[in-house]
Structures are given as C-alpha cells and as structure tokens.
Scaffold this active site. Structure first.
Site, PDB file in Angstrom:
ATOM      1  N   GLU A   1      43.103  40.415  22.052  1.00 52.61           N
ATOM      2  CA  GLU A   1      43.375  39.870  23.394  1.00 52.61           C
ATOM      3  C   GLU A   1      44.737  40.412  23.815  1.00 52.61           C
ATOM      4  OE1 GLU A   1      41.407  38.063  25.193  1.00 52.61           O
ATOM      5  OE2 GLU A   1      39.931  37.286  23.763  1.00 52.61           O
TER       6      GLU A   1
ATOM      7  N   CYS B   1      49.149  36.610  30.640  1.00 53.66           N
ATOM      8  CA  CYS B   1      48.376  37.853  30.564  1.00 53.66           C
ATOM      9  C   CYS B   1      47.573  38.052  31.841  1.00 53.66           C
ATOM     10  CB  CYS B   1      47.468  37.837  29.344  1.00 53.66           C
ATOM     11  SG  CYS B   1      46.481  36.345  29.241  1.00 53.66           S
TER      12      CYS B   1
HETATM   13  P1  NAD Z   1      53.845  41.009  21.046  1.00 56.72           P
HETATM   14  O1  NAD Z   1      52.821  42.070  20.953  1.00 56.72           O
HETATM   15  O2  NAD Z   1      55.267  41.392  21.007  1.00 56.72           O
HETATM   16  O3  NAD Z   1      53.639  39.959  19.838  1.00 56.72           O
HETATM   17  C1  NAD Z   1      52.432  39.247  19.683  1.00 56.72           C
HETATM   18  C2  NAD Z   1      52.286  38.823  18.240  1.00 56.72           C
HETATM   19  O4  NAD Z   1      51.990  39.969  17.445  1.00 56.72           O
HETATM   20  C3  NAD Z   1      53.534  38.181  17.635  1.00 56.72           C
HETATM   21  O5  NAD Z   1      53.152  37.111  16.800  1.00 56.72           O
HETATM   22  C4  NAD Z   1      54.103  39.323  16.817  1.00 56.72           C
HETATM   23  O6  NAD Z   1      54.911  38.893  15.744  1.00 56.72           O
HETATM   24  C5  NAD Z   1      52.829  39.961  16.311  1.00 56.72           C
HETATM   25  N1  NAD Z   1      52.946  41.337  15.838  1.00 56.72           N
HETATM   26  C6  NAD Z   1      53.582  42.370  16.420  1.00 56.72           C
HETATM   27  N2  NAD Z   1      53.450  43.494  15.672  1.00 56.72           N
HETATM   28  C7  NAD Z   1      52.711  43.153  14.608  1.00 56.72           C
HETATM   29  C8  NAD Z   1      52.236  43.865  13.461  1.00 56.72           C
HETATM   30  N3  NAD Z   1      52.507  45.158  13.280  1.00 56.72           N
HETATM   31  N4  NAD Z   1      51.502  43.203  12.547  1.00 56.72           N
HETATM   32  C9  NAD Z   1      51.208  41.890  12.717  1.00 56.72           C
HETATM   33  N5  NAD Z   1      51.643  41.162  13.767  1.00 56.72           N
HETATM   34  C10 NAD Z   1      52.379  41.787  14.702  1.00 56.72           C
HETATM   35  O7  NAD Z   1      53.516  40.181  22.376  1.00 56.72           O
HETATM   36  P2  NAD Z   1      54.355  39.040  23.100  1.00 56.72           P
HETATM   37  O8  NAD Z   1      55.549  39.626  23.754  1.00 56.72           O
HETATM   38  O9  NAD Z   1      54.544  37.876  22.182  1.00 56.72           O
HETATM   39  O10 NAD Z   1      53.312  38.543  24.221  1.00 56.72           O
HETATM   40  C11 NAD Z   1      53.142  39.159  25.464  1.00 56.72           C
HETATM   41  C12 NAD Z   1      51.923  40.039  25.482  1.00 56.72           C
HETATM   42  O11 NAD Z   1      50.761  39.318  25.077  1.00 56.72           O
HETATM   43  C13 NAD Z   1      51.599  40.554  26.870  1.00 56.72           C
HETATM   44  O12 NAD Z   1      51.237  41.893  26.789  1.00 56.72           O
HETATM   45  C14 NAD Z   1      50.422  39.689  27.301  1.00 56.72           C
HETATM   46  O13 NAD Z   1      49.608  40.269  28.289  1.00 56.72           O
HETATM   47  C15 NAD Z   1      49.708  39.532  26.014  1.00 56.72           C
HETATM   48  N6  NAD Z   1      48.810  38.375  26.032  1.00 56.72           N
HETATM   49  C16 NAD Z   1      47.468  38.604  26.134  1.00 56.72           C
HETATM   50  C17 NAD Z   1      46.587  37.537  26.211  1.00 56.72           C
HETATM   51  C18 NAD Z   1      45.110  37.766  26.348  1.00 56.72           C
HETATM   52  O14 NAD Z   1      44.364  36.826  26.117  1.00 56.72           O
HETATM   53  N7  NAD Z   1      44.658  38.946  26.715  1.00 56.72           N
HETATM   54  C19 NAD Z   1      47.083  36.227  26.159  1.00 56.72           C
HETATM   55  C20 NAD Z   1      48.458  36.035  26.036  1.00 56.72           C
HETATM   56  C21 NAD Z   1      49.313  37.124  25.976  1.00 56.72           C
END
Ligand code: NAD
Length: 510
Positions: free
Chosen positions: A264, A298
């Site tokens: 997502e 998002c």
């Molecule tokens: P992010 O990608 O920085 O982090 C999200 C999660 O992924 C965190 O828990 C982070 O620690 C983890 N993560 C990052 N790299 C990783 C790796 N290599 N291995 C394992 N885990 C890892 O995102 P963010 O800044 O927290 O959130 C914003 C983003 O999330 C935006 O792009 C938004 O659109 C998206 N989002 C999407 C949805 C959806 O349903 N499509 C919902 C909410 C947020």
C-alpha cells in the site's frame, strides 16, 4: 499530556519505555533509545527503547507459538476476541485519538476518527469471521466432489507508515486475526507511542486467555529489524504501507524468497472539476482532500484538473476558502490543519515550492513556513495552492504535504489523460452532473486508479470497500470486500466417493 499517556499505560516520566512486546513485554530490549517527538512543538513526548535482532527473534517465536493455538480456534471464536478488542478501543477512543494527535499531528477530530476506523474494522472482521467462504465446483469425474477452502497463513509481518499510526495496523491485524494468523507489527519510527498504546489495549483482551502472542509489536528502525522481516521465510506475508521507495525494496526482498507482499504505497490523486459540476460540492471536497491531515494522507488531493471554462472562478473561490483555514495546535478546537511530521517533510515541501517558482508556476496562497504563535519549535507550513503548467515535472511526484497543484484542462478526455499520466494509481474523483461524463470516468477507458469516485473527493475511504491502488501504489488491497483472501491460503480439495480412480481429462493410464 502525561494524563493521556498514563491512562494508556505509558508511563514515560520514569525513563524510556520498552518498545517490544513478544507475547509479553521485553523489559530491556537491545536496540537504541529513541525519542517520540510531538510535531506541534518539536518537544520530546517520551523515550522508547527500540528492539534489536534478538528481540525480533523473540517476536517470531511468540507469534509462531501462538499461531499453533490460534489457528485451532474456530474462526467465529477468533472473531469474538476481535469484538472485545473493538470494545476495548471504544473505551479508550478519546485518549488514543488524542495520542494520535499528539504524536502524529493530525487534528483531534481526525485522531478520534482514526480510532473509530479501528472500531469499524473490528466490527467488520467479527462478521467476516462467519463468512470466510469457499466455493464448491462440479467435478468432471463421476462420484467426486470438489471444493475450495481457506486456511490461515501463519505469522505475518505488518509494516506501517506514520500518517495512519493506528488504523492501518487494524485494517491488517483484525482481518488477519479472524483469518487465524498471528502477527508482528513494526510501526513507523515517527509514531512509536501510538503503537505501544494499541498493543496495551489489545493485551487487556488477549493476555488473560494466554493469547498475548497473537499480536506482537517491535519498535525498530528499518535496518536491521525491518530488513530481517522482509527476508524471513517464517513470515509468509509482509503487508507494508509507506512510500513507493520502501515498497520497491519490500517487493524485491520478499519476491526473492517467493513470499507474498501486500503493498500500500504512495498516491498522487487527482480531482477533476468539469464545466457542469456542482462547484460548491467540489470546493468542499478539494478543501478537505488537500488540507486535511496537512496533506499527509495517501489519498490527499494533490492535483485539481479544472475545466478551462470554470477554472478562474473556481480558483478565486478556493483561494478565499484557504484563507479561512486555521493552522495551529491540532488539539485545539477550531484548528483545521496541524503541523507536518518532521523536518524532512518540511524540507520536501520547501523544495517543491521552490520548484514551482523555478518552472514558471505561481504560488496563489501559502508557500511559507511561518509557525503559529508559541509553537515555533514545531514543523509548520501554510496550506498552499500552486498554479502550474501541465508539463510541470513535480506533477508526477507525491510531495507529502499540503501543496495543491491546479491545472487547466480542455475537456474530460484531456483531464482523464492527464490524471492517468503519473506513475501512481491510488485515488481519483470527478465532479460532474452529466451521467455520460461520470460513466466515462468510471469505464475501463477512464480512471486507472484503485479508487474512482463521482462527486466525492479523493480522500476518506470507507472500510467496507477494498482499499488500495495500481501501478506504483503497489496493487495491494486491504480492509473490506474480499481483501481477507490476502491473509489466507487457498486449498482446492477433491474427494472421490467411488471405488474407481478415473483420471481428469479422460486420460487412461495403463
Ligand atoms: P516510509 O516509506 O518512510 O516508511 C513506512 C514504513 O516502512 C516505516 O515503518 C519504515 O520504518 C518502514 N521501512 C522503510 N524502509 C524499510 C525497509 N527497508 N525494510 C523494512 N521496513 C522499512 O513512509 P512514511 O513516510 O512513514 O509514510 C508516508 C508514505 O506512506 C506516503 O508515500 C503515503 O502515500 C504512504 N501511505 C500509503 C497508504 C496506502 O494505503 N496506499 C497509506 C498510508 C500511507
């Protein structure tokens, strides 16, 4: 603030709290001590000791051990536990909602709304626990019966983003729990206290019956713990919510071991306003869609594609409406927009505003970073509208901030083409009173997104539908409809109740 935290069982006044629950709280996890920061003030809310590799192993052991007992419970009985988790959340709705506001920065109504979403998905999952239906098929062989059934997957991994620090967990966790899975949650590093509060709330229901290990949590950085989850064959499914950059990495690592990834990821959502639209409706939808959660959903409306004949009048009204938006302390009544999550988000917004100016776009309002009086330590921007040409490069990127791009279009076809001409494919909306335009937008030649709305904005989806998007949004579906199938394995069964062994396709062997 301390009252809210202590009512949620988080006593941060005496030093760092444990960030690891592996069927029981790990008293001294081996990771680093990390701060939870209130984005409204920039001050530390509390300190958490994060988990290390050994703590992660403890989580997997707890989830594996609990799985053997949890999967043996009939699904409706598992639903009963989820019903009680929903009730426990009802009792803590105001406090947990306030903590979401404190740690993430969304306004109070949205913080509580997020907890309501958890309660709604719990109710949905309870009903679902009696509806995990399989199909029956007519066998081509006489005296044979064929059907398919669904079994739990095992312990699964849930990785979540900062912007929905509690609801996204519940979309996954409550559905997965009725399906018979156990789980390990790695929340965002920006919102650890929300996760620890949720873990405490569900523990009230699960621990007394020895089911603490169904839900486990580890506050930890992406490396080494997040990476360990991705590579871990003991977790057949990784459900990951976050940026497209993160999702690409998850897809690669989980794909390499032929595990399942439910992704997502980022959106870049457009709202189309046609010449025959109800402009009052469209105005309200754009305002909520672009400014709500300070543009950090998002499904936030990032692009408004305006039919040229109404563009100027609509723009004027929108700019006036933006002037009324009260930016400030998200806990205070009357505030419509709180801060951004961290200094990185602030820098990304500033870079995008500079790019608008560099590419000949116009900032119609906002574009500055002034803080509300007394909150100078927080991460503040003003809600911003930018008028840009249709070839402005950042139109194709998600800037996770309240920065709205307005683009003029010739007609519906032009609008649909522009809308789809981005790498992401999450949410979309058209405002029109013409049936033909609405249906064209929803047809296979229309919006290419996972969510397509008519006369409703891009953000604020209901839990009953399957939620997710196409292209670089990752293709996953969560929450309602038949999304539960992602959390189970399908088994096709054939039973022969004759004394013959006929082969399929009429094959005669020997
Ligand atoms: P992010 O990608 O920085 O982090 C999200 C999660 O992924 C965190 O828990 C982070 O620690 C983890 N993560 C990052 N790299 C990783 C790796 N290599 N291995 C394992 N885990 C890892 O995102 P963010 O800044 O927290 O959130 C914003 C983003 O999330 C935006 O792009 C938004 O659109 C998206 N989002 C999407 C949805 C959806 O349903 N499509 C919902 C909410 C947020």
């Amino acid at each position: 603030m301390q009252d809210i935290l202590s009512r949620l069982g988080l006593d941060v006044s005496k030093g760092p709290v444990s960030g690891v629950y592996a069927g029981r709280w790990i008293a001294s996890p081996s990771g680093e001590v990390t701060d939870s920061v209130n984005p409204t003030t920039g001050k530390v809310l509390g300190r958490i000791t994060a988990g290390g590799r050994d703590d992660y192993e403890a989580c997997v052991t707890a989830a594996e051990e609990a799985f053997l007992r949890w999967r043996a419970l009939p699904a409706p009985k598992r639903g009963e536990y989820v019903r009680r988790c929903g009730d426990a959340l009802r009792a803590k709705k105001a406090d947990l909602g306030a903590l979401v506001t404190l740690e993430m920065g969304k306004i109070r109504a949205e913080g509580e709304g997020e907890v309501q979403e958890m309660i709604d998905i719990a109710d949905f999952a309870v009903g679902l626990s009696r509806q995990l239906y399989g199909k029956t098929m007519h066998s081509e062989r006489p005296g044979h019966r064929m059907y398919e059934q669904w079994h739990p997957l095992g312990p699964i991994g849930i990785i979540s983003a900062f912007n929905f620090p509690v609801a996204v967990w519940s979309w996954n966790a409550f559905i997965a729990a009725v399906c018979g899975d156990t789980m390990i949650w790695k929340p965002s590093h920006d919102t650890p206290l929300c996760a620890l509060a949720v873990q405490r709330i569900v523990n009230e229901v699960m621990e007394p019956d020895g089911f603490g290990g169904v839900f486990n949590t580890i506050v930890a950085p992406p490396d080494p713990v997040g990476e360990a989850m991705l590579a871990d064959k003991r977790l057949p499914l990784i459900s990951a919510t976050g940026s497209t950059r993160m999702g690409r990495r998850v897809g690669e690592v989980v794909g390499r071991r032929l595990g399942r990834a439910l992704l997502e990821l980022g959106g870049n959502n457009a709202l189309l306003v046609m010449d025959d639209a109800d402009l009052d409706l469209a105005l309200s939808a754009v305002l909520f869609g672009a400014v709500g959660t300070a543009g950090q959903r998002c499904t936030t409306t990032r692009r408004v594609l305006l039919h040229h004949s109404i563009a100027d009048a609509f723009t004027e009204r929108l700019v006036k409406a933006y002037a009324q938006v009260r930016v400030g302390d998200p806990l205070a009544a009357g505030t419509l927009m709180g801060p951004l999550i961290n200094p990185r988000a602030l820098a990304a917004m500033n870079d995008a505003v500079a790019a608008v100016k560099a590419h000949g776009g116009k900032i119609l309002c906002g574009g500055t970073t002034e803080a509300p009086a007394g909150l100078e330590g927080g991460f503040w921007v003003q809600p911003t509208i930018a008028q840009v040409p249709s070839d402005f490069p950042l139109l194709k990127e998600e800037t996770f901030a309240p920065l709205l791009y307005l683009v003029k279009v010739d007609d519906l076809d032009h609008a649909i083409a522009l809308q789809n001409d981005v790498p992401q494919g999450l949410s979309s909306a058209v405002f029109t009173t013409r049936l033909q335009s609405a249906e064209r937008f929803l047809s296979c030649a229309g919006s290419d997104c996972g969510i397509a709305n008519v006369n409703i904005g891009t953000s604020g989806a209901e839990i009953g539908g399957a939620f997710g998007g196409e292209k670089e949004t990752g293709g996953g579906r969560e929450a309602g409809s038949d999304s539960w199938k992602a959390y189970m394995r399908r088994q096709t069964c054939t039973i022969n109740f004759t004394n013959d062994l006929p082969l399929a396709q009429g094959i005669s062997f020997g």
